[in-house]
Design an enzyme around this catalytic site. Structure first.
Site, PDB file in Angstrom:
ATOM      1  N   GLU A  70      34.537  37.955  47.060  1.00 27.07           N
ATOM      2  CA  GLU A  70      34.110  38.716  46.021  1.00 27.07           C
ATOM      3  C   GLU A  70      34.841  38.711  44.801  1.00 27.07           C
ATOM      4  O   GLU A  70      34.488  39.858  44.876  1.00 27.07           O
ATOM      5  CB  GLU A  70      33.101  37.505  45.854  1.00 27.07           C
ATOM      6  N   GLU A  95      34.246  44.756  42.242  1.00 20.22           N
ATOM      7  CA  GLU A  95      33.634  44.850  40.729  1.00 20.22           C
ATOM      8  C   GLU A  95      34.137  45.984  40.307  1.00 20.22           C
ATOM      9  O   GLU A  95      34.059  47.086  41.023  1.00 20.22           O
ATOM     10  CB  GLU A  95      31.901  44.929  40.647  1.00 20.22           C
ATOM     11  N   ASP A 145      35.140  36.164  33.131  1.00 16.40           N
ATOM     12  CA  ASP A 145      35.620  36.649  31.517  1.00 16.40           C
ATOM     13  C   ASP A 145      36.700  36.023  31.435  1.00 16.40           C
ATOM     14  O   ASP A 145      37.435  36.277  30.913  1.00 16.40           O
ATOM     15  CB  ASP A 145      36.064  37.903  31.116  1.00 16.40           C
ATOM     16  N   LYS A 149      38.750  34.596  22.357  1.00 15.45           N
ATOM     17  CA  LYS A 149      39.921  34.706  21.682  1.00 15.45           C
ATOM     18  C   LYS A 149      41.570  34.266  22.275  1.00 15.45           C
ATOM     19  O   LYS A 149      41.393  34.976  22.957  1.00 15.45           O
ATOM     20  CB  LYS A 149      39.653  35.646  20.665  1.00 15.45           C
ATOM     21  N   ASP A 181      32.247  28.209  33.175  1.00 10.78           N
ATOM     22  CA  ASP A 181      31.909  27.180  32.460  1.00 10.78           C
ATOM     23  C   ASP A 181      32.311  27.863  31.199  1.00 10.78           C
ATOM     24  O   ASP A 181      31.661  26.944  29.321  1.00 10.78           O
ATOM     25  CB  ASP A 181      30.323  27.806  32.129  1.00 10.78           C
TER      26      ASP A 181
END
Length: 242
Positions: A70, A95, A145, A149, A181
């Site tokens: 992941e 991560e 993320d 913008k 999303d």
């Protein structure tokens, strides 16, 4: 002689913020790190991976098993749930945020998920060189993320070139699973991966069905509560040399 590099060649998909770790988080690294945390040789940055560093999954996990990776595992809710419910498979959480890694280790220890490892590193470098070629059965990218913008979209993880990097790490027939999303990012993901010669769609219609192996997290619930549609994608790695 050329000067040594001090920065990465490509923008990263995160901004690493320093913050004070809680006592429990510090203890997680001290007490649980020896089992869960991979010690990765670094290149030019703290979250980089030295190009000659290699993971040997058979040695690290002590067996041969399917490996699920992941990318951007956050607090680790999805991958800990998967590891705890599937003891015959191995899992790797990638991560860069130490608090998230600490939570992942604490939860994995509580759930008895000994088939999980975590690595504090920039994901493309893990996929490009640290993992052996074809080592992963699946690569997951859930809610990375979106850098919404316009001036920041170049930082998105899923951009031209990512597909080739992920394809290297996946075995033939392996799956790249994605979810977001953010509609604009979902469209970019699909456009980028549809154009990658090493992948083919593993879904029909516009979007894949929700991956039932993805635990529902607070982040996903928050997106739904705000009225944002969750979009899944799944791509299958084509056979090498086909």
């Amino acid at each position: 002689m050329p000067e040594p590099r001090t920065f990465r060649d490509e923008p990263v998909s995160f901004v690493r913020r320093s913050g004070r770790m809680s006592d429990a988080q510090e203890r997680a690294f001290e007490e649980l790190g020896p089992h869960y945390l991979l010690d990765v040789p670094r290149d030019v940055a703290w979250t980089s991976v030295h190009p000659e560093a290699r993971l040997d999954p058979t040695v690290e996990y002590g067996r041969e098993a399917d490996l699920y990776v992941e990318i951007g595992s956050g607090q680790g809710h999805a991958i800990v749930a998967a590891a705890a419910s599937r003891p015959d498979d191995d899992f790797l959480a990638v991560e860069v945020f130490r608090a998230g890694l600490a939570r992942t280790m604490l939860d994995a220890d509580r759930e008895g998920a000994r088939n999980l490892r975590v690595v504090e590193a920039n994901a493309p470098e893990v996929l490009a060189s640290y993992l052996p070629e074809g080592a992963a059965a699946e690569v997951w990218v859930f809610f990375s993320d979106p850098w919404h913008k316009k001036k920041h979209t170049k930082r998105r993880l899923i951009r031209p070139g990512f597909g080739a990097t992920a394809a290297r790490a996946l075995r033939d027939g392996g799956l790249l699973r994605l979810a977001t999303d953010w509609e604009d990012y979902a469209l970019q993901m699909r456009e980028v991966l549809d154009a990658e010669p090493d992948f083919e769609r593993a879904f029909e219609g516009e979007w894949a069905e929700r991956f039932d192996g993805r635990a529902m997290t607070a982040f996903e619930r928050k997106g739904i509560a705000k009225g944002r549609d969750i979009r899944d994608l799944a791509y299958r790695r084509k056979p090498r040399g086909a």
